[in-house]
Design a protein around this motif. Structure first.
Motif, short mmCIF file in Angstrom:
data_model
loop_
_atom_site.label_atom_id
_atom_site.label_comp_id
_atom_site.label_asym_id
_atom_site.label_seq_id
_atom_site.Cartn_x
_atom_site.Cartn_y
_atom_site.Cartn_z
N TRP A 197 0.84 -1.20 0.00
CA TRP A 197 0.00 0.00 0.00
C TRP A 197 0.87 1.26 0.00
O TRP A 197 0.61 2.21 -0.74
N ALA A 198 1.91 1.25 0.82
CA ALA A 198 2.79 2.42 0.93
C ALA A 198 3.50 2.71 -0.39
O ALA A 198 3.56 3.86 -0.84
N PHE A 199 4.04 1.68 -1.03
CA PHE A 199 4.76 1.88 -2.28
C PHE A 199 3.81 2.29 -3.41
O PHE A 199 4.19 3.05 -4.31
N ASP A 200 2.58 1.79 -3.36
CA ASP A 200 1.60 2.19 -4.36
C ASP A 200 1.30 3.69 -4.23
O ASP A 200 1.23 4.42 -5.23
N LEU A 201 1.11 4.16 -3.00
CA LEU A 201 0.88 5.59 -2.78
C LEU A 201 2.10 6.40 -3.20
O LEU A 201 1.98 7.45 -3.83
N ALA A 202 3.28 5.89 -2.88
CA ALA A 202 4.52 6.61 -3.20
C ALA A 202 4.75 6.74 -4.70
O ALA A 202 5.46 7.64 -5.15
N ALA A 203 4.15 5.85 -5.48
CA ALA A 203 4.27 5.94 -6.93
C ALA A 203 3.42 7.08 -7.50
O ALA A 203 3.64 7.52 -8.63
N ARG A 204 2.46 7.55 -6.70
CA ARG A 204 1.54 8.58 -7.17
C ARG A 204 1.76 9.95 -6.52
O ARG A 204 1.40 10.98 -7.08
N VAL A 205 2.36 9.95 -5.32
CA VAL A 205 2.55 11.17 -4.55
C VAL A 205 4.00 11.25 -4.08
O VAL A 205 4.56 10.23 -3.67
N PRO A 206 4.65 12.43 -4.14
CA PRO A 206 6.01 12.52 -3.58
C PRO A 206 6.02 12.06 -2.13
O PRO A 206 5.26 12.56 -1.30
N THR A 207 6.87 11.09 -1.84
CA THR A 207 6.79 10.43 -0.54
C THR A 207 8.18 10.10 0.00
O THR A 207 9.09 9.78 -0.76
N GLY A 208 8.29 10.14 1.31
CA GLY A 208 9.45 9.60 2.02
C GLY A 208 8.96 8.50 2.94
O GLY A 208 8.02 8.72 3.72
N ILE A 209 9.54 7.31 2.84
CA ILE A 209 9.12 6.18 3.67
C ILE A 209 10.31 5.74 4.51
O ILE A 209 11.34 5.32 3.97
N LYS A 210 10.17 5.84 5.82
CA LYS A 210 11.22 5.43 6.75
C LYS A 210 11.09 3.95 7.05
O LYS A 210 10.05 3.49 7.50
N LEU A 211 12.16 3.20 6.79
CA LEU A 211 12.17 1.76 7.02
C LEU A 211 13.35 1.38 7.92
O LEU A 211 14.27 2.18 8.12
N GLY A 212 13.31 0.17 8.43
CA GLY A 212 14.46 -0.33 9.18
C GLY A 212 15.66 -0.43 8.24
O GLY A 212 15.52 -0.79 7.07
N PRO A 213 16.86 -0.11 8.71
CA PRO A 213 18.04 -0.10 7.83
C PRO A 213 18.37 -1.45 7.23
O PRO A 213 19.09 -1.52 6.23
N ALA A 214 17.87 -2.54 7.82
CA ALA A 214 18.15 -3.88 7.28
C ALA A 214 17.06 -4.37 6.36
O ALA A 214 17.01 -5.55 6.02
N HIS A 215 16.19 -3.48 5.90
CA HIS A 215 15.11 -3.89 5.01
C HIS A 215 15.66 -4.56 3.75
O HIS A 215 16.70 -4.17 3.23
N ASP A 216 14.95 -5.55 3.26
CA ASP A 216 15.34 -6.29 2.07
C ASP A 216 15.52 -5.34 0.88
O ASP A 216 14.56 -4.75 0.39
N ARG A 217 16.76 -5.19 0.41
CA ARG A 217 17.03 -4.25 -0.69
C ARG A 217 16.33 -4.67 -1.97
O ARG A 217 15.96 -3.83 -2.79
N ASP A 218 16.16 -5.97 -2.17
CA ASP A 218 15.52 -6.46 -3.39
C ASP A 218 14.05 -6.10 -3.46
O ASP A 218 13.42 -6.20 -4.52
#
Length: 403
Positions: A197-218
């Motif tokens: 849901w977050a990435f879908d919104l970010a594709a439509r609106v300028p967005t910054g998403i804070k994640l854990g630093p070990a998030h899966d890069r892939d």
């Protein structure tokens, strides 16, 4: 909730402000006894003393601002450090953003920085108590007499928030697991709202998403900017920036913050690793943000250094260098990574204080330390690493960073 209701009254807040800092558990006990003896209710005493203790802890993240804020334990743990949040706000301003929706605002750490930078803020949190605390913390930036713009807090889920007046979105999705580390891989299932849901919104609106630093890069969007941030030596977050908030041509970034200074390394993609070379006079440990962003090769080439081993994030060179992106060690001696050989060298060098670092070897530093002989008034760093097919120990001294 009853404690918060007891606290959010003129008498409760006055009692809190008059209590002063509380640091130790002994001070907590004394304050509780004193306030209970003065006739205050158990709920109020618990709330006031708990908040005073949290305010003291929060000084490390919020500085002097902590003295007028309210917290929850989980909210303080997860909150963005104020210095880092200010960088988020600066990016918003540079992109021409004038209003932002902070979805999952927590206690309001980022929202404070946004409002302080002059942005209109809609701060939303799904937890009622947390939203109430954010409203208190953001009150100095709220609309005057209920009119005009400023910072407004709503008790709502991210998915239900009205974004019609927001030019950008900031999200700190709640982690379903307790805390987050620099070493454990974090997946989309660990967050709420879902990252789909977050990435879908970010594709439509300028967005910054804070994640854990070990998030899966892939699992990161291909067309977004991924920025790893370290503060005073610890990697504290990964931010995915999209739309106008993502910088042109930048897909990987490592922001290194130490005190009031910051340095950044950016690239259009993961950097190709540098070639390996024999251990030289100096060993360099890249900052964790550089390692996470996979920009080690760019740092190595900027320092005329090579990889100590293709699988290990240590660099080496023969010349002394200073860089904000590495911690440098002057090599004293190398030896086999066994306690007997190391203890002999430590004894001859008069080492009584030893920092132990490791990479690529299955060794528990605390258990390993017990096997070593430490006597003397000198200090050093012991680096345990796999080089090729051998486990080696490198005795070294930290080189102070450039001013």
């Amino acid at each position: 909730m009853s404690e918060l209701q007891a606290l959010l009254t003129p008498d409760g807040l006055e009692l809190l402000d008059g209590l002063g800092p509380i640091e130790s558990t002994a001070e907590v006990a004394r304050a509780v006894s004193r306030l209970r003896a003065a006739g205050h209710s158990p709920d109020l005493v618990s709330a006031v003393v708990g908040q005073a203790h949290l305010r003291t802890k929060a000084t490390a993240k919020f500085g002097a601002f902590a003295a007028r804020m309210l917290f929850t334990r989980a909210g303080l743990e997860q909150a963005t450090r104020l210095g880092v949040a200010v960088r988020h706000a600066q990016r918003m301003r540079r992109a021409g953003i004038t209003s932002v929706a902070d979805l999952g605002c927590g206690i309001g750490g980022d929202a404070l920085a946004f409002a302080g930078a002059g942005l209109d803020v809609l701060a939303v949190d799904a937890d009622e108590v947390t939203a109430a605390i954010a409203a208190y913390n953001l009150a100095p930036f709220g609309p005057v007499d209920g009119e005009g713009t400023g910072a407004v807090v709503r008790h709502s889920t991210a998915e239900e928030a009205d974004l019609s007046t927001s030019g950008a979105v900031w999200m700190d999705p709640a982690r379903r697991t307790s805390g987050h580390s620099e070493t454990r891989r974090v997946s989309a299932d660990d967050y709420s709202p879902s990252l789909d849901w977050a990435f879908d919104l970010a594709a439509r609106v300028p967005t910054g998403i804070k994640l854990g630093p070990a998030h899966d890069r892939d699992a990161l969007p291909d067309d977004a900017e991924a920025q790893w941030v370290s503060a005073d030596g610890s990697v504290v977050e990964l931010v995915v920036w999209t739309g106008a908030l993502a910088r042109s041509g930048v897909r990987r970034a490592a922001l290194v913050m130490r005190g009031d200074k910051s340095h950044e390394l950016t690239a259009g993609a993961d950097a190709e690793d540098a070639s390996t070379r024999e251990l030289g006079a100096f060993l360099h440990e890249p900052d964790g943000a550089v390692i996470r962003a996979r920009l080690i090769g760019d740092v190595a080439r900027s320092l005329d250094a090579g990889m100590l081993d293709p699988r290990i994030a240590y660099l080496t060179s023969d010349a002394a260098v200073t860089s904000p992106f590495v911690q440098t060690f002057r090599v004293r001696e190398t030896m086999a990574a066994n306690p007997k050989a190391i203890s002999a060298v430590l004894k001859s060098e008069g080492i009584g204080t030893l920092e132990i670092k490791k990479r690529g070897v299955d060794i528990d530093p605390a258990a390993f330390r017990k096997k070593l002989t430490l006597r003397g008034d000198r200090s050093a760093t012991l680096i345990l690493a796999r080089i090729g097919d051998q486990r080696r120990a490198i005795l070294a001294d930290r080189v102070p960073p450039a001013a």
